[in-house]
Scaffold this motif. Structure first.
Motif: not given
Length: 330
Positions: A112-113, A132-135, A139-141, A248-250
């Motif tokens: 989906l991402a 990994k999804l965030q990295q 643009q996905v929260m 940090f979030a990435t």
């Protein structure tokens, strides 16, 4: 009312439970209701037989039709590595636009991402794959603690068995809580599972990709009893507040506050289960400040209060002692 067309998109090397769990929930809804509420079909990019990670072969239809009531995208080896073809991305974009809703189970969120469906939306996936999804898709929260998540017409779930939780939520959304509860009883599962993914994940595995973020995390683990503001951690990492928040979030898929809370909760859990310390002293030693705050966090992350966690640990210890064989004199 005609049955709702509910399609499952699966991939080679998929985990069987990723799609058979929610598939069984919709099938049970048909049986419990005594009529066909859901018309269920299995699809894949090329069609034909698909080999699961367990070696079982699943017969599928080739993708083509893009209008469903619900399209459920399961995970697999290719999606979690970002190997999503251009054709499949275009298909997901059309399906998301033409179907009433679209859902991703486990690493199905990566599909989906990749198609841009999760851009600017809140989503979850298996806890081990959240960073990994965030990295890959900043643009996905990404919310790594949710069992399932809904953002408008887009739904996502955590890994493997969480697809059942997602399906129960979809059934409730369609037909109400009474049917969803009946399906849960039929499947012998929780209607609403207590706690989040944190009760299953290894919280100690929270880690950063860069030396600076790893240094901040190491400092936090060693100073849980102290106030750990973002400014303090940014200073340890030698980054500005803004740079630290973004990095940090990435790298971890979480906010600093969520990561610190999880580390404190895991440290507290170990002391609760393994020590005789009072809950108040454990709360102070792990940075919660007081037992009430620690209790609220434990309920949210682990699905049970500290007293129950300690009682269960003691019962398990007692059971181990009773079942251990007695020594034989030499």
């Amino acid at each position: 009312m005609s049955p709702r067309d509910t399609a499952f998109l699966i991939f080679a090397d998929c985990s069987m439970l990723d799609f058979t769990g929610p598939l069984s929930a919709f099938d049970a809804a048909n049986r419990v209701a005594g009529r066909s509420l859901y018309r269920l079909t299995l699809h894949s990019e090329a069609g034909g037989l698909i080999r699961s990670s367990a070696g079982a072969m699943i017969q599928t239809e080739r993708i083509g039709r893009t209008s469903f009531d619900t399209l459920v995208v399961a995970g697999g080896g290719a999606p979690r590595e970002g190997l999503v073809s251009a054709e499949l991305r275009r298909y997901i974009v059309r399906a998301a636009a033409r179907s009433r809703r679209i859902a991703g189970v486990c690493t199905g969120a990566f599909v989906l991402a990749a198609a841009g469906v999760l851009d600017g939306k809140r989503a979850t996936t298996h806890w081990r794959m959240a960073a990994k999804l965030q990295q890959m898709h900043p643009q996905v929260m990404v919310d790594s603690d949710r069992i399932y998540s809904r953002d408008g017409s887009v739904w996502t779930s955590a890994g493997i068995s969480a697809g059942i939780d997602l399906a129960l939520a979809l059934i409730e959304d369609d037909h109400g809580a009474e049917l969803a509860r009946s399906v849960a009883r039929e499947l012998v599962v929780y209607y609403r599972r207590p706690g989040g993914q944190s009760q299953f994940s290894a919280l100690q595995e929270i880690d950063g990709g860069s030396e600076r973020i790893r240094r901040a995390l190491a400092y936090a683990r060693e100073h849980l009893q102290h106030e750990l503001t973002v400014d303090v951690l940014a200073e340890v990492a030698c980054l500005s507040r803004r740079q630290f928040d973004r990095s940090f979030a990435t790298e971890t898929g979480q906010t600093p506050a969520r990561a610190i809370e999880q580390m404190r909760a895991e440290a507290a859990r170990l002391r609760i289960e393994q020590s005789q310390d009072t809950l108040e002293s454990i709360a102070r030693a792990t940075g919660f400040g007081d037992a009430d705050r620690m209790r609220r966090v434990c309920l949210r992350l682990f699905g049970q209060p500290p007293q129950a966690m300690r009682r269960l640990a003691r019962q398990e210890d007692a059971g181990s002692e009773l079942s251990a064989p007695s020594g034989v004199p030499g």
